[in-house]
Design a protein around this motif. Structure first.
Motif, PDB file in Angstrom:
ATOM      1  N   SER A  63       0.663  -1.363  -0.213  1.00  0.00           N
ATOM      2  CA  SER A  63      -0.239  -0.083  -0.269  1.00  0.00           C
ATOM      3  C   SER A  63       1.046   0.884  -0.402  1.00  0.00           C
ATOM      4  O   SER A  63       1.326   1.570   0.910  1.00  0.00           O
ATOM      5  N   GLU A  64       1.133   2.215  -0.999  1.00  0.00           N
ATOM      6  CA  GLU A  64       1.908   2.986  -1.110  1.00  0.00           C
ATOM      7  C   GLU A  64       1.105   4.346  -0.548  1.00  0.00           C
ATOM      8  O   GLU A  64       2.014   4.580   0.348  1.00  0.00           O
ATOM      9  N   PHE A  65      -0.185   4.324  -0.001  1.00  0.00           N
ATOM     10  CA  PHE A  65      -0.622   4.474   0.943  1.00  0.00           C
ATOM     11  C   PHE A  65      -0.731   5.213   2.119  1.00  0.00           C
ATOM     12  O   PHE A  65       0.267   5.741   3.036  1.00  0.00           O
ATOM     13  N   TRP A  66      -0.593   3.839   2.658  1.00  0.00           N
ATOM     14  CA  TRP A  66      -0.192   3.745   4.167  1.00  0.00           C
ATOM     15  C   TRP A  66       1.475   3.174   4.212  1.00  0.00           C
ATOM     16  O   TRP A  66       2.014   4.228   5.481  1.00  0.00           O
TER      17      TRP A  66
ATOM     18  N   TYR B 185      12.635   8.168   0.662  1.00  0.00           N
ATOM     19  CA  TYR B 185      12.703   6.822   0.530  1.00  0.00           C
ATOM     20  C   TYR B 185      11.526   5.891  -0.174  1.00  0.00           C
ATOM     21  O   TYR B 185      10.325   6.555  -0.051  1.00  0.00           O
ATOM     22  N   ARG B 186      11.840   4.902  -0.883  1.00  0.00           N
ATOM     23  CA  ARG B 186      10.801   4.272  -1.592  1.00  0.00           C
ATOM     24  C   ARG B 186      10.885   2.842  -1.551  1.00  0.00           C
ATOM     25  O   ARG B 186      11.731   2.755  -0.973  1.00  0.00           O
ATOM     26  N   ARG B 187       9.536   2.767  -1.697  1.00  0.00           N
ATOM     27  CA  ARG B 187       9.520   1.183  -0.713  1.00  0.00           C
ATOM     28  C   ARG B 187      10.485   0.450  -1.757  1.00  0.00           C
ATOM     29  O   ARG B 187      10.496  -1.022  -1.107  1.00  0.00           O
ATOM     30  N   GLY B 188      10.826   0.332  -3.391  1.00  0.00           N
ATOM     31  CA  GLY B 188      11.353   0.010  -4.175  1.00  0.00           C
ATOM     32  C   GLY B 188      12.822  -0.536  -3.875  1.00  0.00           C
ATOM     33  O   GLY B 188      14.121  -1.056  -4.095  1.00  0.00           O
ATOM     34  N   ASN B 189      13.535   0.688  -2.840  1.00  0.00           N
ATOM     35  CA  ASN B 189      14.767   0.588  -2.140  1.00  0.00           C
ATOM     36  C   ASN B 189      15.574  -0.182  -1.374  1.00  0.00           C
ATOM     37  O   ASN B 189      15.611   0.015  -0.642  1.00  0.00           O
ATOM     38  N   ALA B 190      13.548  -1.246  -0.271  1.00  0.00           N
ATOM     39  CA  ALA B 190      13.970  -2.022   0.397  1.00  0.00           C
ATOM     40  C   ALA B 190      14.783  -3.296  -0.400  1.00  0.00           C
ATOM     41  O   ALA B 190      14.480  -3.717  -0.972  1.00  0.00           O
TER      42      ALA B 190
END
Length: 211
Positions: free
Chosen positions: A68-71, A206-211
Motif C-alpha cells: 500500500s503506497e498510501f499507508w 525513501y521508496r519501497r523499491g529501495n528495501a
C-alpha cells in the motif's frame, strides 16, 4: 528455533542494529546528557518497538506497507517529520548536562517518560524497519511448526541485541559526559541532531523499491 538459526539471525540482526541509526544516536545523546541509567528508558522504548515490529510482521502488517503506497507514505512522513523535529531540537541545544533528579518532586520520572517515548516513536514510525523485518524474519521461521513461539523468540532476541548495542552507545556517551566540557556536549548534541536531520531527509525520499 534451533541454535544455528538463532545464531544466524543474531549475526544478521546485530549487523543491522549496530549501524548508526536514529535509536542508537538517541542512546548516544541520552548517555552523554543523562548517563547510562538515565538512557535506560530510551533503550526500553526501542526494545518495545522491536516487539511491535516483529508482531506487525507476524500479523502481516509489513506486507500491507509493502503493498500500500498510501499507508507506507503516511508512516514514512510521520517518521521523517518526527526525526526532523528531534534533530532541530538537538541543533538548538545549549549544552550542559541534565541528570534526572530522583525522588518526589524531582524531574527524573518525567524525563524518563520523555526519553522512553522519543526512542519508541522514532523506531515505530520508521517504515524501513517494517520492510526490513518483513523481508528478513520469514527466512528464519519454520512453517512446519507453530509460528507464534518462533516470533516470540525472535522478538526477545532482537530486543536483547538492540538493548546491548544501545548500552554500548550510551556508555560511550556517558564517558564523553565526564571528559567533555558543556560546550563540547553542545556540539555533540548538534552533531547528533544534524545526523537525525540527514536521516529524516533520507527517509522522506525513501521508496519501497529501495528495501
Amino acid at each position: 528455533m534451533t541454535f544455528t538459526t538463532a545464531l544466524l539471525f543474531s549475526i544478521v540482526a546485530l549487523a543491522a542494529i549496530a549501524t548508526p541509526g536514529p535509536t542508537v544516536l538517541l542512546a548516544l545523546s541520552n548517555g552523554s546528557r543523562h548517563g547510562v541509567r538515565g538512557a535506560l528508558p530510551g533503550m526500553l522504548g526501542a526494545a518495545l518497538s522491536d516487539f511491535v515490529l516483529v508482531g506487525a510482521v507476524a500479523l502481516g502488517l509489513g506486507a500491507l506497507l509493502a503493498a500500500s503506497e498510501f499507508w507506507f507514505s503516511m508512516l514514512k512522513w510521520a517518521g521523517a517529520l518526527y526525526l526532523a523535529w528531534l534533530g532541530i531540537r538537538m541543533l538548538r541545544s545549549r549544552g550542559g548536562f541534565d541528570v534526572p533528579v530522583a525522588g518526589p518532586g524531582g524531574g527524573g520520572r518525567r524525563t524518563g517518560r520523555q526519553v522512553f517515548f522519543k526512542s519508541f516513536l522514532v523506531a515505530v514510525t520508521n517504515p524501513k524497519g517494517y520492510l526490513f523485518c518483513s523481508a528478513l524474519l520469514p527466512q528464519f521461521i519454520d512453517p512446519a511448526v507453530a509460528q507464534t513461539p518462533q516470533y516470540i523468540a525472535i522478538a526477545l532476541l532482537f530486543a536483547s541485541l538492540d538493548v546491548a548495542v544501545m548500552c554500548i552507545y550510551a556508555f560511550v556517551g556517558a564517558r564523553a559526559m565526564r571528559l567533555l566540557t558543556a560546550s563540547a556536549t553542545r556540539w555533540l548534541d548538534r552533531t547528533c541532531g544534524a545526523m537525525l536531520l540527514a536521516l529524516a531527509a533520507s527517509l522522506a525520499f525513501y521508496r519501497r523499491g529501495n528495501a
